[in-house]
Design an enzyme around this catalytic site. Sequence first.
Site, PDB file in Angstrom:
ATOM      1  N   GLY A   7       0.821  -1.216   0.000  1.00  0.00           N
ATOM      2  CA  GLY A   7       0.000   0.000   0.000  1.00  0.00           C
ATOM      3  C   GLY A   7       0.851   1.260   0.000  1.00  0.00           C
ATOM      4  O   GLY A   7       1.628   1.480   0.921  1.00  0.00           O
ATOM      5  N   GLY A   9      -0.398   4.349   0.120  1.00  0.00           N
ATOM      6  CA  GLY A   9      -1.175   5.483   0.629  1.00  0.00           C
ATOM      7  C   GLY A   9      -0.455   6.105   1.818  1.00  0.00           C
ATOM      8  O   GLY A   9       0.691   5.735   2.127  1.00  0.00           O
ATOM      9  N   VAL A  11      -0.762   5.773   5.089  1.00  0.00           N
ATOM     10  CA  VAL A  11      -0.322   4.860   6.169  1.00  0.00           C
ATOM     11  C   VAL A  11       0.809   3.947   5.685  1.00  0.00           C
ATOM     12  O   VAL A  11       1.803   3.743   6.389  1.00  0.00           O
ATOM     13  CB  VAL A  11      -1.515   4.035   6.719  1.00  0.00           C
ATOM     14  CG1 VAL A  11      -1.055   2.975   7.705  1.00  0.00           C
ATOM     15  CG2 VAL A  11      -2.534   4.962   7.393  1.00  0.00           C
ATOM     16  N   GLY A  12       0.709   3.437   4.465  1.00  0.00           N
ATOM     17  CA  GLY A  12       1.761   2.579   3.911  1.00  0.00           C
ATOM     18  C   GLY A  12       3.091   3.325   3.838  1.00  0.00           C
ATOM     19  O   GLY A  12       4.139   2.795   4.228  1.00  0.00           O
ATOM     20  N   ALA A 126      -1.510  11.230   9.230  1.00  0.00           N
ATOM     21  CA  ALA A 126      -0.583  11.134   8.094  1.00  0.00           C
ATOM     22  C   ALA A 126      -1.256  11.667   6.846  1.00  0.00           C
ATOM     23  O   ALA A 126      -2.446  11.439   6.624  1.00  0.00           O
ATOM     24  CB  ALA A 126      -0.167   9.686   7.881  1.00  0.00           C
ATOM     25  N   LYS A 183     -10.874   2.197  18.357  1.00  0.00           N
ATOM     26  CA  LYS A 183     -10.543   2.893  17.111  1.00  0.00           C
ATOM     27  C   LYS A 183     -11.815   3.157  16.298  1.00  0.00           C
ATOM     28  O   LYS A 183     -11.950   4.195  15.654  1.00  0.00           O
ATOM     29  CB  LYS A 183      -9.539   2.046  16.302  1.00  0.00           C
ATOM     30  CG  LYS A 183      -9.014   2.714  15.044  1.00  0.00           C
ATOM     31  CD  LYS A 183      -8.164   3.935  15.328  1.00  0.00           C
ATOM     32  CE  LYS A 183      -7.910   4.828  14.146  1.00  0.00           C
ATOM     33  NZ  LYS A 183      -7.304   4.244  12.999  1.00  0.00           N
ATOM     34  N   ASN A 187     -13.020   6.713  14.740  1.00  0.00           N
ATOM     35  CA  ASN A 187     -13.314   6.928  13.325  1.00  0.00           C
ATOM     36  C   ASN A 187     -14.787   7.240  13.072  1.00  0.00           C
ATOM     37  O   ASN A 187     -15.110   7.989  12.150  1.00  0.00           O
ATOM     38  CB  ASN A 187     -12.898   5.704  12.495  1.00  0.00           C
ATOM     39  CG  ASN A 187     -11.405   5.534  12.420  1.00  0.00           C
ATOM     40  OD1 ASN A 187     -10.872   4.465  12.655  1.00  0.00           O
ATOM     41  ND2 ASN A 187     -10.675   6.599  12.103  1.00  0.00           N
ATOM     42  N   SER A 249      -8.829  10.865   7.263  1.00  0.00           N
ATOM     43  CA  SER A 249      -8.734  10.134   5.992  1.00  0.00           C
ATOM     44  C   SER A 249     -10.042  10.277   5.202  1.00  0.00           C
ATOM     45  O   SER A 249     -10.031  10.319   3.971  1.00  0.00           O
ATOM     46  CB  SER A 249      -8.424   8.667   6.263  1.00  0.00           C
ATOM     47  OG  SER A 249      -9.338   8.127   7.180  1.00  0.00           O
TER      48      SER A 249
HETATM   49  O1  PAF Z   1      -8.788   7.943   9.679  1.00  0.00           O
HETATM   50  C1  PAF Z   1      -8.064   8.811  10.191  1.00  0.00           C
HETATM   51  O2  PAF Z   1      -7.908   9.931   9.703  1.00  0.00           O
HETATM   52  C2  PAF Z   1      -7.287   8.442  11.455  1.00  0.00           C
HETATM   53  O3  PAF Z   1      -7.662   7.153  11.812  1.00  0.00           O
HETATM   54  C3  PAF Z   1      -7.449   9.389  12.663  1.00  0.00           C
HETATM   55  C4  PAF Z   1      -6.786   8.746  13.862  1.00  0.00           C
HETATM   56  C5  PAF Z   1      -8.910   9.701  12.943  1.00  0.00           C
HETATM   57  C6  PAF Z   1      -6.674  10.651  12.479  1.00  0.00           C
HETATM   58  O4  PAF Z   1      -7.202  11.525  11.525  1.00  0.00           O
END
Ligand code: PAF
Length: 300
Positions: A7, A9, A11-12, A126, A183, A187, A249
């Site tokens: 990946g 992107g 995170v990758g 990121a 998590k 999100n 994201s």
């Molecule tokens: O999806 C995202 O953007 C991330 O998981 C997070 C931790 C909410 C930071 O923006």
Amino acid sequence: MKIAIIGGGAVGLLFASFLQEENDVILYTRSEDQSERIRTNGLVRKNGEESVCIPINVQPISKWDTTGIELVILCVKEYMLNDLVKDLNFPANLPLLFVQNGMGHLSLLKKINTRSLFIGSVEHGALKVNNHTVSHTGIGVTKLAIFQTVEGDRWILDELILQSIKNFPVQFEQDYMVMLTKKLVVNAVINPLTAILGVTNGSLLTNNYYQMVFEQLFNEVCLALGIDRHTYYENLVRVCKNTAKNESSMLKDVKNDRRTEIDTILGYVLEEAQRKDIKVPLTLAFYHCIKGKEIKEEGM
Ligand code: PAF
């Protein structure tokens, strides 16, 4: 450790840039074009004004090869996983680590014939600046948990945790379900709200009006998931503050006309609510708002 990361992107690229400091990483990207750019320019990681350029071994996914690999980290979106797992050959003794948002991938994991499956939860901010550059917009933690394993593969998690790479802490979590639920709550609240309002994560706490909606949505999500408000609220606020300057994201997906992860996030919350026969009108409304944004309107 010899690690393959799939990946290219945000995170990758972030994972590859940090893990290369202590490991031998090979990064697999979807396109040959992205591989070529990383080969030519190196992998660049920015943090504010600072920038480091990391030479890295990179290949397009069409050249997938597991020879010598000790761990594969899958950093693609949840909705891409099915095809990836179908198309690529993963030997049954090669440990896999999944770092997707949401809960959708759990049903897939149950079907994979691999002896060690690990799950990760990424709390970093990121931003993919271009094909070879990632900006580290929020320093967070990577949490790792075991979905299934054999004793002989446990060292992989221990090694990742012990490497203590600066600005890339890795932590072990006992219970993958608790970890993923934490998590999911993050999100489920941050991502749709930031994507609809077009704001960075921190605004959800600093703007009093947005904060009211933040709390209302949070309450509904807790109700649907049947979880205790207190522990999950603290965690949500902590991640929101740590990634205050970050665009979530989902906001980035919406801005770039890409498919979002709403189905694996609020879609899952809606399923849980339905299963328990609980009404969650805000969740449903925000789910529809994001689904609506995924449709490209013609002639506008
Ligand atoms: O999806 C995202 O953007 C991330 O998981 C997070 C931790 C909410 C930071 O923006």
